[in-house]
Design an enzyme around this catalytic site. Structure first.
Site, PDB file in Angstrom:
ATOM      1  N   ASP A   1     -11.719   0.519 -23.490  1.00 27.59           N
ATOM      2  CA  ASP A   1     -11.860   0.344 -22.042  1.00 27.59           C
ATOM      3  C   ASP A   1     -11.712   1.672 -21.315  1.00 27.59           C
ATOM      4  O   ASP A   1     -11.096   2.618 -21.810  1.00 27.59           O
ATOM      5  CB  ASP A   1     -10.767  -0.600 -21.509  1.00 27.59           C
ATOM      6  CG  ASP A   1     -11.025  -2.037 -21.898  1.00 27.59           C
ATOM      7  OD1 ASP A   1     -12.157  -2.344 -22.282  1.00 27.59           O
ATOM      8  OD2 ASP A   1     -10.077  -2.840 -21.818  1.00 27.59           O
TER       9      ASP A   1
ATOM     10  N   PRO B   1       0.808  -1.223   0.000  1.00 26.33           N
ATOM     11  CA  PRO B   1       0.000   0.000   0.000  1.00 26.33           C
ATOM     12  C   PRO B   1       0.840   1.271   0.000  1.00 26.33           C
ATOM     13  O   PRO B   1       0.329   2.350  -0.289  1.00 26.33           O
ATOM     14  CB  PRO B   1      -0.837  -0.119   1.285  1.00 26.33           C
ATOM     15  CG  PRO B   1      -0.152  -1.134   2.122  1.00 26.33           C
ATOM     16  CD  PRO B   1       0.538  -2.065   1.184  1.00 26.33           C
TER      17      PRO B   1
ATOM     18  N   ARG C   1      -4.345  -8.861 -20.534  1.00 26.42           N
ATOM     19  CA  ARG C   1      -5.343  -8.538 -21.564  1.00 26.42           C
ATOM     20  C   ARG C   1      -4.795  -7.575 -22.620  1.00 26.42           C
ATOM     21  O   ARG C   1      -5.419  -7.363 -23.653  1.00 26.42           O
ATOM     22  CB  ARG C   1      -6.609  -7.988 -20.925  1.00 26.42           C
ATOM     23  CG  ARG C   1      -6.472  -6.658 -20.243  1.00 26.42           C
ATOM     24  CD  ARG C   1      -7.668  -6.356 -19.345  1.00 26.42           C
ATOM     25  NE  ARG C   1      -8.949  -6.659 -19.967  1.00 26.42           N
ATOM     26  CZ  ARG C   1      -9.588  -5.853 -20.797  1.00 26.42           C
ATOM     27  NH1 ARG C   1      -9.040  -4.690 -21.117  1.00 26.42           N
ATOM     28  NH2 ARG C   1     -10.758  -6.197 -21.309  1.00 26.42           N
TER      29      ARG C   1
ATOM     30  N   GLU D   1       2.570  -7.708   8.697  1.00 25.87           N
ATOM     31  CA  GLU D   1       2.696  -6.245   8.700  1.00 25.87           C
ATOM     32  C   GLU D   1       3.545  -5.743   7.541  1.00 25.87           C
ATOM     33  O   GLU D   1       3.661  -4.542   7.326  1.00 25.87           O
ATOM     34  CB  GLU D   1       3.325  -5.763  10.025  1.00 25.87           C
ATOM     35  CG  GLU D   1       2.403  -5.876  11.216  1.00 25.87           C
ATOM     36  CD  GLU D   1       1.135  -5.059  11.040  1.00 25.87           C
ATOM     37  OE1 GLU D   1       1.227  -3.862  10.747  1.00 25.87           O
ATOM     38  OE2 GLU D   1       0.039  -5.630  11.203  1.00 25.87           O
TER      39      GLU D   1
END
Length: 424
Positions: A165, A85, A150, A112
């Protein structure tokens, strides 16, 4: 393309990689997956891969040796990605770049996090799939695998599919419809049934712009917009957050160059330029504050000249901007005027080139429910009594640079744009 997935849970991927287009791509040999479990490279009978963090703290940390040995099983020149993150946000643009690689390593953390020395030992691209926290990197890895795969030649049954898209051209995709033409009173847009190719293309483009403006307006700053696009966007309803934002320019109490409280004189450019910023972004109003009666009279005479006098007809755009300007004797008077207009006192946000904590985005959030008064200073900045009176002090502009001495006109324009943005 080969994906090397370093994970404590290889079974996590079993279903996702064996259905739909990913399964077909594997069968055709377009993509290949090799799973590497750090537990296979431990040296104790318990296959320990985590330990307590140095310095204390909650949770456990993935140990360095098993991860290092796992990475040694991947090609030396492979593109190595750590899912975390704290990483840079993964995007369609990044997927296009990664689709050109031959070997990609995806390191899925757990607990963690991982021992930070791994990033020092290897050249890792640290990526995040969003501003949220997951139990581990496995689901994030699946996101990246699918986004990259893709784009590979032969993956899609129709190569043109992904070019329409969302995000491919930095805008969101238009809505799709299929049979029946009508269901429970809901009809397919008539233009899609017309067979008129150019009209259909125009409809798709405009719907994409409309959806992007509504859901992700910040994307419109990145994409190419022609004149027709801009004219269409002008007609669409927008979030009028600007009407809750007010500016005031204080000429007292402010600091002089010796840091003493003083009073400054009105400046013609400050009046004109900040009013034009206020009008452009749809602000609720702009207040000039001076306790000096002669300065108040001067400001009112100037405003009347441009809004009601001869110049109002010669320059209607300037007149429209200056109609937002009001004159007040002190900050309390400004607060009362806003309270009378909106029914509630404004949140007071002071400005300073030296200190400040509230972010521009948090001020934008405040505007959704409350009026906000951004207090600008002349001279060498606002006096301490104003800073203490304010509810917040906004983060300084360019606080990370050695030189930070913008004119109040420039600072006002930058702050308003950062708070509202072009399409908010």
């Amino acid at each position: 393309m080969t994906f090397y997935i370093i994970t404590l849970f290889p079974e996590y991927f079993a279903s996702a990689l064996n259905c739909g287009q990913l399964k077909k791509a594997r069968e055709k040999g377009l993509i290949k997956f090799i799973f590497i479990n750090p537990r296979d490279f431990t040296e104790d009978k318990h296959k320990t891969v985590d330990d307590k963090p140095y310095g204390g703290g909650a949770g456990m940390v993935m140990m360095l040796p098993p991860l290092d040995r796992a990475l040694q099983q991947t090609p030396q020149n492979s593109y190595k990605i750590l899912l975390s993150p704290k990483g840079k946000l993964f995007s369609q643009e990044k997927a296009k770049i990664l689709a050109k690689q031959k070997d990609i390593v995806l390191i899925c953390g757990r607990y963690e996090g991982i021992d930070a020395r791994l990033e020092e030992m290897y050249s890792l691209d640290v990526l995040s799939v969003g501003d949220y926290v997951l139990n581990g990197g496995e689901s994030a890895a699946l996101n990246i695998i699918e986004a990259i795969s893709r784009l590979l030649p032969g993956f899609m049954s129709k190569e043109e599919s992904f070019k329409e898209d969302s995000f491919f051209n930095d805008i969101l995709e238009y809505p799709h419809y299929t049979r029946p033409e009508e269901y429970k009173g809901y009809k397919v847009p008539q233009v899609l049934l017309s067979g008129h190719h150019s009209k259909i293309l125009k409809w798709k483009r405009q719907k994409s712009l409309e959806i992007t403006l509504k859901n992700r307006p910040e994307l419109l700053i990145k994409t190419y917009l022609n004149q027709e696009d801009r004219e269409f966007l002008k007609k669409l309803p927008k979030r009028e957050l600007g009407k809750n934002l007010y500016l005031t320019l204080l000429h007292y109490p402010v600091l002089d160059k010796f840091k003493k409280v003083s009073t400054t004189s009105l400046t013609n450019l400050d009046i004109h330029d900040i009013s034009r910023v206020s009008c452009t972004y749809g602000l609720g109003g702009y207040f000039l504050v001076t306790p000096l009666q002669d300065q108040q009279k001067l400001a009112k005479r100037l405003l009347e000249h441009w809004t009601k006098g001869p110049s109002s007809k010669l320059n209607t755009d300037r007149a429209r901007a200056l109609e937002l300007v009001e004159v007040a004797a002190n900050l309390d008077e400004v607060v009362e005027k806003i309270k009378l207009k909106t029914g509630q006192p404004p949140v007071l946000i002071a400005t300073s080139a030296r200190e400040g904590e509230i972010s521009f985005l948090k001020i934008r959030k405040l505007l959704e429910s409350k009026p906000v008064l951004l207090i600008l200073g002349t001279g060498h900045g606002l006096a301490k009594e104003i800073l203490k009176k304010a509810d917040f002090i906004i983060q300084p502009i360019c606080f990370g640079r050695k030189y930070n001495h913008l004119s109040v006109r420039s600072a006002a324009a930058i702050m308003v744009d950062r708070i509202l943005g072009e399409f908010w």
